[in-house]
Design an enzyme around this catalytic site. Structure first.
Site, PDB file in Angstrom:
ATOM      1  N   ASP A 164      34.416  -0.266  82.979  1.00  0.00           N
ATOM      2  CA  ASP A 164      33.019  -0.919  82.200  1.00  0.00           C
ATOM      3  C   ASP A 164      32.311   0.054  82.992  1.00  0.00           C
ATOM      4  O   ASP A 164      32.550   0.519  84.021  1.00  0.00           O
ATOM      5  CB  ASP A 164      32.776  -2.081  81.764  1.00  0.00           C
ATOM      6  CG  ASP A 164      33.559  -2.814  81.448  1.00  0.00           C
ATOM      7  OD1 ASP A 164      33.519  -2.836  80.654  1.00  0.00           O
ATOM      8  OD2 ASP A 164      33.178  -3.461  80.247  1.00  0.00           O
ATOM      9  N   THR A 222      31.652   1.531  84.132  1.00  0.00           N
ATOM     10  CA  THR A 222      31.615   2.900  83.490  1.00  0.00           C
ATOM     11  C   THR A 222      30.078   3.343  82.979  1.00  0.00           C
ATOM     12  O   THR A 222      29.246   2.920  81.667  1.00  0.00           O
ATOM     13  CB  THR A 222      32.634   4.192  83.000  1.00  0.00           C
ATOM     14  OG1 THR A 222      34.064   3.240  83.477  1.00  0.00           O
ATOM     15  CG2 THR A 222      32.327   5.237  82.899  1.00  0.00           C
ATOM     16  N   ILE A 223      29.614   4.768  83.459  1.00  0.00           N
ATOM     17  CA  ILE A 223      28.627   5.020  83.042  1.00  0.00           C
ATOM     18  C   ILE A 223      29.148   6.396  82.740  1.00  0.00           C
ATOM     19  O   ILE A 223      29.676   7.109  83.017  1.00  0.00           O
ATOM     20  CB  ILE A 223      27.054   5.201  83.315  1.00  0.00           C
ATOM     21  CG1 ILE A 223      27.414   5.783  85.311  1.00  0.00           C
ATOM     22  CG2 ILE A 223      26.835   2.797  84.032  1.00  0.00           C
ATOM     23  CD1 ILE A 223      27.231   7.447  85.016  1.00  0.00           C
ATOM     24  N   SER A 255      31.952   5.667  88.273  1.00  0.00           N
ATOM     25  CA  SER A 255      32.424   4.421  87.667  1.00  0.00           C
ATOM     26  C   SER A 255      32.710   3.611  88.956  1.00  0.00           C
ATOM     27  O   SER A 255      32.833   4.351  90.045  1.00  0.00           O
ATOM     28  CB  SER A 255      32.832   4.463  86.778  1.00  0.00           C
ATOM     29  OG  SER A 255      34.111   3.127  86.345  1.00  0.00           O
TER      30      SER A 255
END
Length: 575
Positions: free
Chosen positions: A384, A385-386, A403
């Site tokens: 779940d 990271t950008i 992340s």
């Protein structure tokens, strides 16, 4: 008052049809508010188009911070660092300076791509013997054991020193101001705050750092993180050593020791990031670039190499034929991912062989066009990271992903620092014969991957899709959507996605059950039924299809196109 006796049977039948039709119309109207007059009907909007610069991030405030940096004379690398720092504040549910970072940079001066691996290593004092003594078969997801050195801050300074034009004080100042003065929490982040509290809210520091009077911030509520502001200020003025060799590192070491962990000051002080060469494979005339392991980027190249052997353009996207072909290609790539992808400093990883066209032809023979595979082995080799992307007026482009892993990471929140340490060490295998087996000072297998496309040695597209193991699958789908199905940059991200889950994880290299397919709502029931007849399992999931950002450059006009999808709170903006 009317009763049923008032109307004839034919009238009642007519009224029933009217009511049913009205209900269906209401449902349809609720689902689709209007029809687009250009482009694909599923697209959320048209592309953003601008000449001087473009930013696409998963949070509008971060996009605006990066855009301000560009307008103030900063370059794409400057803006990306400022956006990442801002995201660590406004989207701590996916990223932060307790995590790792990877980037691909197109440098307009040298006219070439540069890769950065800013991922951290495992604690040197933690050995495989400890896991044996504790009789653990898997590294836990949360707590002190999965914590590895956070590499993101070193990544910022590596990028800044090589390509940046502004000081770190300038780049971190917007995030510092927002952290002290507060910002309104966006809808999706409020949702993930609540979910993460259920996971890691029991650990020290969570309520003090990430709640307001014990409750996670709701949508629109003003949230402040003064501890993170102080940490950012120390980094801005003291440089990378303030984080890795100063008070911050000492605080991290002391806190981890108090929690029974192994990450130490010495582990922090000895951290290094690495410049690496991206690797590529050509898909129908387009060079697709990924970073080599310890990440999973080459899985996207392996999928595309197999798909190139099929007439994808001649298939209907909403068809069992296409979904089956894509999923079977994915299964092949992920079996190799499970066996071979690991820290190259500890293993000789056959990257060139894995992404070769010859190997793809060999593997493609294993695909039955009419039946789902149930058991596959990884290929045997003889030898779940950008996510955010920025482009500037000079032609520099950055593809950057960062992340904590598992949302907010391990739950380990060092005293008064304002961020969570990652739990990326969970990805290690405890099988000593595995490429990704645990060892002290080793980088774990990583899921976060930035991507880039060039054509005729010119930059074309910087893009990424957040979401753990979904990322290689979505990278391949974005490319297929654009090249084979003729979609534009925005449509390629908005199009309904295919997700295959349940095949091998890094701990093993055998898939025994074939996994299952999840399809977004844009796929028809006919396609689902036909896939089941072919032996595929179908399972509906919610929120697992990633988050996409992209920038594309028209090298003739110098115009940039930006895209950010509706699955996240993101925004693409240019000037």
């Amino acid at each position: 008052m009317y009763t049923s006796a008032t109307f004839s049977t034919s009238t009642l039948l007519f009224l029933s049809k009217v009511l049913i039709t009205s209900a269906l119309f209401a449902i349809s109207a609720h689902t689709i508010a209007y029809d687009r007059i250009t482009g694909e009907p599923f697209a959320s909007r048209s592309e953003v188009i601008a000449q001087n610069g473009m930013v696409a991030t998963s949070q509008p405030l971060a996009t605006q911070v990066a855009l301000d940096v560009l307008k103030q004379g900063g370059n794409a690398i400057d803006a990306a660092i400022a956006a990442n720092a801002m995201l660590g504040l406004v989207e701590p549910t996916g990223c932060g300076i307790g995590g790792d970072l990877f980037a691909i940079v197109w440098d307009a001066k040298t006219k070439r791509l540069h890769g950065l691996n800013a991922s951290g290593r495992s604690p040197k004092s933690l050995t495989m013997d400890y896991f044996k003594e504790q009789r653990l078969e898997k590294i836990p997801a949360f707590g002190a054991l999965p914590v590895s050195v956070p590499g993101a801050v070193d990544g910022w300074f590596m990028l800044n020193e090589r390509f940046g034009s502004k000081s770190m004080q300038e780049l971190l100042s917007p995030a510092i101001a927002y952290a002290r003065n507060g910002f309104p929490v966006s809808e999706l982040i409020a949702y993930y705050f609540e979910r993460n509290q259920a996971r890691i809210g029991e650990y020290p520091g969570f309520n003090e750092t990430f709640t307001i009077n014990g409750k996670t911030p709701r949508k629109g509520q003003i949230f402040k993180n003064p501890n993170l502001a102080t940490t950012y200020e120390k980094i801005a003025t003291g440089g990378r050593d303030a984080f890795y060799k100063g008070d911050i590192a000492r605080t991290i070491g002391a806190f981890m020791k108090s929690q029974g962990g192994f990450l130490s000051y010495d582990d922090m002080a000895s951290h290094t990031s690495n410049w690496i060469d991206p690797v590529s494979s050509n898909y129908r005339g387009y060079d697709v670039w990924e970073l080599p392991p310890n990440g999973q980027g080459i899985a996207a190249l392996q999928i595309l190499n197999v798909l190139e052997l099929y007439d994808i353009e001649g298939m209907e996207r909403d068809s069992a034929e296409f979904v089956h072909t894509f999923v079977e290609a994915k299964k092949l790539a992920f079996e190799d991912r499970a066996k071979y992808y690991a820290d190259p400093e500890f293993n000789e990883i056959p990257v060139d062989w894995l992404i070769s066209k010859g190997y793809a032809k060999q593997r493609q023979k294993l695909i039955n066009p009419y039946k789902a595979s149930r058991r596959l082995d990884a290929g045997k080799n003889d030898g779940d990271t950008i996510y955010l992307t920025v482009a500037d007026k000079d032609g520099n482009m950055v593809s950057l992903i960062q992340s904590n892993y598992r949302g907010m990471g391990s739950g380990m929140i060092p005293t008064d620092l304002g961020f969570v340490l990652q739990n990326r060490g969970e990805m290690f295998a405890l099988d000593e014969n595995h490429f990704n087996s645990y060892a002290p000072g080793k980088r774990p297998f990583h899921t976060i991957i930035p991507a880039f496309i060039t054509r005729n040695n010119q930059p074309m597209m910087s893009f990424g899709v957040m979401g753990g193991g979904t990322q290689p699958q979505m990278h391949a789908q974005i490319i297929v959507n654009m090249i084979d199905f003729g979609m534009n940059l925005q449509e390629a991200g908005d199009a309904p996605r295919i997700l295959h889950s349940g095949s091998s994880q890094p701990e093993g290299d055998i898939m025994t059950d074939g996994g299952y397919i999840s399809l977004e709502s844009g796929f028809s029931q006919k396609t689902r039924r036909e896939l089941m007849k072919m032996g595929h399992s179908i399972r509906d999931v919610n929120g697992a299809f990633g988050g996409y950002q992209a920038i594309m450059r028209d090298n003739k006009s110098g115009v940039y196109y930006g895209a950010s999808e509706t699955r996240k709170d993101g925004q693409a903006a240019g000037y």
